[in-house]
Motif scaffolding. Sequence first.
Motif, PDB file in Angstrom:
ATOM      1  N   GLY A 108      -5.104 -12.959   0.018  1.00 19.40           N
ATOM      2  CA  GLY A 108      -4.969 -11.521  -0.161  1.00 19.40           C
ATOM      3  C   GLY A 108      -5.336 -11.080  -1.572  1.00 19.40           C
ATOM      4  N   LEU A 155      -3.782  -7.656   3.925  1.00 16.97           N
ATOM      5  CA  LEU A 155      -4.468  -8.862   4.415  1.00 16.97           C
ATOM      6  C   LEU A 155      -3.646 -10.120   4.139  1.00 16.97           C
ATOM      7  CD1 LEU A 155      -8.042  -7.803   3.298  1.00 16.97           C
ATOM      8  CD2 LEU A 155      -7.409  -8.355   5.653  1.00 16.97           C
ATOM      9  N   PHE A 306     -11.155  -8.006   8.071  1.00 20.63           N
ATOM     10  CA  PHE A 306     -11.411  -7.566   6.698  1.00 20.63           C
ATOM     11  C   PHE A 306     -12.175  -6.245   6.684  1.00 20.63           C
ATOM     12  CE2 PHE A 306     -14.694  -7.959   3.208  1.00 20.63           C
ATOM     13  CZ  PHE A 306     -13.886  -7.459   2.210  1.00 20.63           C
TER      14      PHE A 306
END
Length: 325
Positions: A108, A155, A306
């Motif tokens: 991340g 993420l 993503f």
Amino acid sequence: MFDWIQHIADWLVYDVLNMEAKSHLAEALNFFIYDSAKILILLVIVIFFMGIVNSYFPIDKVKNYLSRNKLYGLEYLMASVFGVVTPFCSCSSVPLFIGFVRGGIPLGVTFAFLITSPLVNEVAIGLFVGLFGMKTTILYVVSGVLLGTISGFILQKLNLEHLLTPWVKEVLASAQREQDKFQEEKQAFTKRLPVIWREVVKILKGIVPYVIAGIAIGGLMHGYIPEGFFEHYMSKENLFAVPIATIVAIPMYSNASGILPVVQVLVGKGIPLGTAIAFMMGVVGLSLPEAMLLKKVMSIKLIGIFFGIVTLCIIISGYLFNLIL
């Protein structure tokens, strides 16, 4: 930094090959030569440097430090700020992304850098001030940093490491084996260099085909997609102009300084600034060439996640810009 490569590319295309300046093929080839050389040089430098760093600071120690010490999200912010001071396009950021992953930096945090680096840099900031004024520039810089920070945080929370490709996992395993050997034998720096260089060559062999393919696609887009191709999708009467602008920008490929004059033209034609900036973010932050490069290190599913999260954040930013400005 890379002006000398641009001069070589110009010399090869316009002097050696005697191609007509401003022609589609000449611009595509010039772009391909310049970006290929730049990214390959970056790959060698970054991977070699990270190999040296990793030989003295083992991956496990980096991971353990970041897991033990609660930074309350500052690690994502720091990665985004680092992205601001690195003047790279989306494809040029990929070598650093690979180096960070190899160095044990959480995924991340690495994503936060990858997102912010192409969006905001000192060249783009200078142009932004001249074109749109200080207030808009500050809003853009803050939104770019927050976009990277928030996207990286999201993420990371999704625990996506298992979606990295087997190639990356092998690179990490190889790096760990090297570090164990270095620590066990306490090798001198000069003895570590050949081992580190062999790993650089190994990684280059694995990723160069993807680099060439990605930049070739980028070169074709750069040379053949006209700048005004998507303008009619972004009229201010269209409620969905911001998401459309973001999505149709993905097939294009440029850096922030290259696309800013286009943004100025769009705004001059009556397109809302937030919509134009969302288009710009889509061009520089998301691109098919970048996806091609990332395919070596990420599965298709991870690339989709993503791109999806970053696209959503860009769309939200575009609407907010339209409300504020």
